[in-house]
Design a protein around this motif. Sequence first.
Motif, short mmCIF file in Angstrom:
data_model
loop_
_atom_site.label_atom_id
_atom_site.label_comp_id
_atom_site.label_asym_id
_atom_site.label_seq_id
_atom_site.Cartn_x
_atom_site.Cartn_y
_atom_site.Cartn_z
N ASP A 45 -31.43 57.80 -2.78
CA ASP A 45 -31.50 57.31 -1.41
C ASP A 45 -30.45 58.06 -0.60
N LEU A 52 -30.30 55.58 -7.49
CA LEU A 52 -30.59 54.19 -7.82
C LEU A 52 -31.49 54.07 -9.04
N LEU A 54 -34.50 52.11 -10.72
CA LEU A 54 -35.68 51.51 -10.09
C LEU A 54 -36.46 50.65 -11.07
N ARG A 67 -38.54 48.95 -6.34
CA ARG A 67 -37.37 48.31 -5.75
C ARG A 67 -36.15 48.67 -6.58
N GLU A 68 -35.00 48.52 -5.95
CA GLU A 68 -33.75 48.80 -6.65
C GLU A 68 -33.54 47.79 -7.77
N ALA A 76 -33.04 43.35 -2.90
CA ALA A 76 -33.44 44.65 -3.42
C ALA A 76 -34.29 45.41 -2.40
N TYR A 79 -38.81 50.93 -2.17
CA TYR A 79 -38.93 52.37 -1.98
C TYR A 79 -40.26 52.89 -2.51
#
Length: 380
Positions: A45, A52, A54, A67-68, A76, A79
């Motif tokens: 990111d 990150l 995922l 998502r994170e 979260a 992405y």
Amino acid sequence: MTPTVAATPPLPTPITPRAFSCVCGRPVFFRNSRCLACQRPLGYDVARGALLALEQAPSRAGLPAWREAGVPVRRAARYARCANLDTAAACNWLLDANDVAAGLTLCRCCRLTRTAPDLSQPQADVWWSRIELAKRRLVSSLIRLGLPVDPKPAGGGPGLAFDLLMPPAEGPGVITGHADGVITLDASEADDARREARRHELGEPYRTLLGHLRHETGHHYWQVLVEPGPWLAPVRALFGDDREDYGAALQRHYAGGPPADWGQHFVSAYASAHPWEDWAETWAHYLHLVDTLDTARSFGLDGERVELSYERFSPDLLADTGDADAPAFLRLVDSWMELTGVLNELSRSMGVADFYPFVLSAPAVRKLHLVHRIIRAAAR
């Protein structure tokens, strides 16, 4: 009585961090798209300057699929992974929910590539992978420094674009350069043997893909930050008059070489060719030192912590600039000189060329300081 030991001051916070950890606790690196320990997917990111871990997110209309990991679900961020993840470019960058809502599939870095190498040609996939990896490191620094990094529209206009072209089998080759926001790169520069041959032929001790890209963005940011505004006069006063005939200056440089005393005035021999090249080489050197120090500091290293002392640059060197940030800049350059001194010795221990084969003169430091001020002003 026990003597008082002065506390070691904390390292400056990296502008672009380069050290990361997966949620499993193992170290992961800027280029990784998967943790080698736990096999969890990873994504970068750029807005947060973070790599990150995922995990798949529950399917919801209009929202990205990832998502994170390792944070509460409500917090979260979600992405999408760049569409170039599974191409030869092997991009590990992320798109956020706004990007997805806008219908985008490529990340901020990949959207800058206007022309990718022709993958039907031999070695094109390998060269594209290497170029995009270098470009991601460059673009991450530019964005984190607060510089404008916007793709050039298809119909033309302001912005930045990269044309990565394969050299033809016959006829004139690809000329690496910049014109109105378009950076053209001969993709064969990603071939180590060819680049090394050119390095010797042209007498350039530091010729890398990343160096090329940093240099050419210097020409772009001259047009964006210097030419149209109040910085043009101070840049001309320090770098020289850019209205000098550029073609004639390059012919003179390649025919007769740099002046014998170039090291007393410029960051590199090529910088002596013309004020535009002096600016671009100095810009590239500034990006070199900022990103290298960011990387060192990310891993707990800094020039001020090594057992090697250099004569520090005096504030008088930058007199009459009116820059309240001058002490921080001098600390940056002093840390750089101390760190590269040690890294050069480590290179010699391995029997390879010096990590940083340059010596910064006082005029070169003044030019670096002006680049520093222009970048800081653009970020503000």
